[in-house]
Scaffold this motif. Sequence first.
Motif, PDB file in Angstrom:
ATOM      1  N   LYS A  78       0.824  -1.212   0.000  1.00  0.00           N
ATOM      2  CA  LYS A  78       0.000   0.000   0.000  1.00  0.00           C
ATOM      3  C   LYS A  78       0.859   1.263   0.000  1.00  0.00           C
ATOM      4  CE  LYS A  78      -3.749  -2.132  -0.182  1.00  0.00           C
ATOM      5  NZ  LYS A  78      -4.367  -2.155  -1.494  1.00  0.00           N
ATOM      6  N   PHE A  79       2.112   1.141   0.449  1.00  0.00           N
ATOM      7  CA  PHE A  79       3.039   2.274   0.462  1.00  0.00           C
ATOM      8  C   PHE A  79       4.380   1.833  -0.078  1.00  0.00           C
ATOM      9  CE2 PHE A  79      -0.012   3.376   3.759  1.00  0.00           C
ATOM     10  CZ  PHE A  79      -0.295   4.685   3.437  1.00  0.00           C
ATOM     11  N   TYR A  80       5.088   2.797  -0.625  1.00  0.00           N
ATOM     12  CA  TYR A  80       6.429   2.568  -1.154  1.00  0.00           C
ATOM     13  C   TYR A  80       7.355   3.626  -0.570  1.00  0.00           C
ATOM     14  CZ  TYR A  80      10.424   3.010  -4.178  1.00  0.00           C
ATOM     15  OH  TYR A  80      11.706   3.102  -4.633  1.00  0.00           O
ATOM     16  N   SER A  81       8.606   3.230  -0.304  1.00  0.00           N
ATOM     17  CA  SER A  81       9.592   4.189   0.192  1.00  0.00           C
ATOM     18  C   SER A  81      10.971   3.848  -0.349  1.00  0.00           C
ATOM     19  CB  SER A  81       9.624   4.152   1.725  1.00  0.00           C
ATOM     20  OG  SER A  81      10.528   5.105   2.231  1.00  0.00           O
ATOM     21  N   ASP A  82      11.707   4.869  -0.790  1.00  0.00           N
ATOM     22  CA  ASP A  82      13.126   4.710  -1.079  1.00  0.00           C
ATOM     23  C   ASP A  82      13.849   4.667   0.254  1.00  0.00           C
ATOM     24  OD1 ASP A  82      12.808   4.885  -3.839  1.00  0.00           O
ATOM     25  OD2 ASP A  82      13.251   7.025  -3.916  1.00  0.00           O
ATOM     26  N   PRO A 105      -3.782   0.046  -7.210  1.00  0.00           N
ATOM     27  CA  PRO A 105      -3.666  -1.081  -8.138  1.00  0.00           C
ATOM     28  C   PRO A 105      -2.917  -0.791  -9.447  1.00  0.00           C
ATOM     29  CG  PRO A 105      -5.815  -1.110  -7.138  1.00  0.00           C
ATOM     30  CD  PRO A 105      -5.147   0.166  -6.684  1.00  0.00           C
ATOM     31  N   PHE A 106      -3.113   0.375 -10.057  1.00  0.00           N
ATOM     32  CA  PHE A 106      -2.483   0.606 -11.358  1.00  0.00           C
ATOM     33  C   PHE A 106      -1.607   1.852 -11.399  1.00  0.00           C
ATOM     34  CE2 PHE A 106      -6.430  -1.753 -12.100  1.00  0.00           C
ATOM     35  CZ  PHE A 106      -5.899  -2.908 -12.654  1.00  0.00           C
ATOM     36  N   ILE A 107      -1.366   2.467 -10.244  1.00  0.00           N
ATOM     37  CA  ILE A 107      -0.595   3.711 -10.221  1.00  0.00           C
ATOM     38  C   ILE A 107       0.029   3.912  -8.836  1.00  0.00           C
ATOM     39  CG2 ILE A 107      -2.561   5.122  -9.547  1.00  0.00           C
ATOM     40  CD1 ILE A 107      -1.460   7.330 -11.396  1.00  0.00           C
ATOM     41  N   GLU A 108       1.158   4.583  -8.822  1.00  0.00           N
ATOM     42  CA  GLU A 108       1.794   4.978  -7.565  1.00  0.00           C
ATOM     43  C   GLU A 108       1.812   6.500  -7.524  1.00  0.00           C
ATOM     44  OE1 GLU A 108       5.538   3.018  -6.899  1.00  0.00           O
ATOM     45  OE2 GLU A 108       4.674   1.052  -7.327  1.00  0.00           O
ATOM     46  N   ILE A 109       1.272   7.068  -6.419  1.00  0.00           N
ATOM     47  CA  ILE A 109       1.123   8.516  -6.301  1.00  0.00           C
ATOM     48  C   ILE A 109       2.142   9.052  -5.292  1.00  0.00           C
ATOM     49  CG2 ILE A 109      -0.455  10.373  -5.643  1.00  0.00           C
ATOM     50  CD1 ILE A 109      -2.757   8.382  -6.344  1.00  0.00           C
ATOM     51  N   PRO A 110       3.012   9.993  -5.721  1.00  0.00           N
ATOM     52  CA  PRO A 110       3.974  10.577  -4.770  1.00  0.00           C
ATOM     53  C   PRO A 110       3.244  11.246  -3.605  1.00  0.00           C
ATOM     54  CG  PRO A 110       4.510  11.192  -7.029  1.00  0.00           C
ATOM     55  CD  PRO A 110       3.162  10.528  -7.068  1.00  0.00           C
ATOM     56  N   LEU A 111       3.761  11.042  -2.408  1.00  0.00           N
ATOM     57  CA  LEU A 111       3.166  11.631  -1.207  1.00  0.00           C
ATOM     58  C   LEU A 111       3.911  12.911  -0.817  1.00  0.00           C
ATOM     59  CD1 LEU A 111       2.645   8.479   1.045  1.00  0.00           C
ATOM     60  CD2 LEU A 111       0.883   9.857  -0.069  1.00  0.00           C
ATOM     61  N   PRO A 112       3.179  13.988  -0.559  1.00  0.00           N
ATOM     62  CA  PRO A 112       3.833  15.188  -0.011  1.00  0.00           C
ATOM     63  C   PRO A 112       4.382  14.862   1.387  1.00  0.00           C
ATOM     64  CG  PRO A 112       1.541  15.638  -0.620  1.00  0.00           C
ATOM     65  CD  PRO A 112       1.756  14.171  -0.763  1.00  0.00           C
ATOM     66  N   LYS A 113       5.407  15.571   1.810  1.00  0.00           N
ATOM     67  CA  LYS A 113       6.052  15.321   3.108  1.00  0.00           C
ATOM     68  C   LYS A 113       5.067  15.283   4.269  1.00  0.00           C
ATOM     69  CE  LYS A 113      10.715  15.611   2.488  1.00  0.00           C
ATOM     70  NZ  LYS A 113      11.481  14.416   2.562  1.00  0.00           N
ATOM     71  N   ILE A 114       4.023  16.117   4.232  1.00  0.00           N
ATOM     72  CA  ILE A 114       3.102  16.160   5.375  1.00  0.00           C
ATOM     73  C   ILE A 114       2.309  14.859   5.546  1.00  0.00           C
ATOM     74  CG2 ILE A 114       2.877  18.665   5.353  1.00  0.00           C
ATOM     75  CD1 ILE A 114       0.054  18.258   4.152  1.00  0.00           C
ATOM     76  N   PHE A 115       2.268  14.011   4.517  1.00  0.00           N
ATOM     77  CA  PHE A 115       1.564  12.735   4.606  1.00  0.00           C
ATOM     78  C   PHE A 115       2.519  11.549   4.762  1.00  0.00           C
ATOM     79  CE2 PHE A 115      -1.566  15.232   2.030  1.00  0.00           C
ATOM     80  CZ  PHE A 115      -2.505  15.345   3.036  1.00  0.00           C
ATOM     81  N   GLN A 116       3.816  11.802   4.818  1.00  0.00           N
ATOM     82  CA  GLN A 116       4.787  10.724   4.873  1.00  0.00           C
ATOM     83  C   GLN A 116       5.075  10.277   6.297  1.00  0.00           C
ATOM     84  OE1 GLN A 116       8.351  11.486   2.608  1.00  0.00           O
ATOM     85  NE2 GLN A 116       7.203  12.188   0.832  1.00  0.00           N
ATOM     86  N   GLY A 117       5.427   9.022   6.419  1.00  0.00           N
ATOM     87  CA  GLY A 117       5.957   8.467   7.661  1.00  0.00           C
ATOM     88  C   GLY A 117       7.436   8.238   7.445  1.00  0.00           C
ATOM     89  N   LEU A 118       8.256   9.161   7.912  1.00  0.00           N
ATOM     90  CA  LEU A 118       9.693   9.110   7.660  1.00  0.00           C
ATOM     91  C   LEU A 118      10.382   8.222   8.695  1.00  0.00           C
ATOM     92  CD1 LEU A 118      10.094  12.861   6.759  1.00  0.00           C
ATOM     93  CD2 LEU A 118      10.014  10.911   5.195  1.00  0.00           C
ATOM     94  N   ALA A 119      11.009   7.164   8.205  1.00  0.00           N
ATOM     95  CA  ALA A 119      11.598   6.154   9.086  1.00  0.00           C
ATOM     96  C   ALA A 119      13.094   6.365   9.263  1.00  0.00           C
ATOM     97  CB  ALA A 119      11.357   4.763   8.515  1.00  0.00           C
ATOM     98  N   THR A 120      13.546   6.079  10.474  1.00  0.00           N
ATOM     99  CA  THR A 120      14.960   5.980  10.780  1.00  0.00           C
ATOM    100  C   THR A 120      15.154   4.661  11.515  1.00  0.00           C
ATOM    101  OG1 THR A 120      15.183   8.370  11.005  1.00  0.00           O
ATOM    102  CG2 THR A 120      16.923   7.030  11.970  1.00  0.00           C
ATOM    103  N   VAL A 121      16.045   3.829  10.986  1.00  0.00           N
ATOM    104  CA  VAL A 121      16.322   2.521  11.559  1.00  0.00           C
ATOM    105  C   VAL A 121      17.814   2.431  11.848  1.00  0.00           C
ATOM    106  CG1 VAL A 121      16.252   0.015  11.163  1.00  0.00           C
ATOM    107  CG2 VAL A 121      14.466   1.486  10.188  1.00  0.00           C
ATOM    108  N   THR A 122      18.167   1.972  13.029  1.00  0.00           N
ATOM    109  CA  THR A 122      19.566   1.663  13.319  1.00  0.00           C
ATOM    110  C   THR A 122      19.630   0.226  13.810  1.00  0.00           C
ATOM    111  OG1 THR A 122      19.376   2.599  15.536  1.00  0.00           O
ATOM    112  CG2 THR A 122      20.307   4.019  13.838  1.00  0.00           C
ATOM    113  N   GLU A 123      20.657  -0.459  13.361  1.00  0.00           N
ATOM    114  CA  GLU A 123      20.859  -1.843  13.760  1.00  0.00           C
ATOM    115  C   GLU A 123      22.341  -2.044  14.028  1.00  0.00           C
ATOM    116  OE1 GLU A 123      20.462  -6.131  11.646  1.00  0.00           O
ATOM    117  OE2 GLU A 123      18.680  -4.852  11.507  1.00  0.00           O
TER     118      GLU A 123
END
Length: 159
Positions: A78-82, A105-123
């Motif tokens: 349902k979501f895509y992230s670089d 289903p047939f298109i990916e819509i760029p999300l403006p920053k205000i709708f994004q969930g910005l992840a930070t992962v450290t391992e």
Amino acid sequence: MVISYFWLGKKYKLFFPESGKNIPFEIVNSQIIASDGTEQVHWERVFYFNHKKRFFNARMYLNSEQNLIQDYLGEPAKFYSDLALSITKEGGLRIDSKKQRLVLPFIEIPLPKIFQGLATVTETYMETKAVYYIQVQVKNPIIGTVFSYEGEFKSNDIF
């Protein structure tokens, strides 16, 4: 309104409404070959809330031309992230999300920053305990922390 997204998200193994401390979880990574022939890693993250299992699943693969990981979240996605990878000063792995899209289903819509969930992962690997330590935090510029978890785990290779 945000809470309804969490209830809807559990249907797609994306996010969920439960929260707590000392919640057991496991991460199972497996290699898959997509229908287009690309090698991908399927991430199944399972969180155990008493008698409920909740998932946060994804498919990831390396885009070597752009030097980033392409991360499709949910099943079906349902979501895509670089994802950009780097090494911390301590020698651990750091992952930061970048551009994000809503997957329909047939298109990916760029999300403006205000709708994004910005992840930070450290391992990191903690030699003194012979365990890995992971810390995940997903933030939105408006509502703050959307999702987070952290903990220790051991690698169990299954062949």
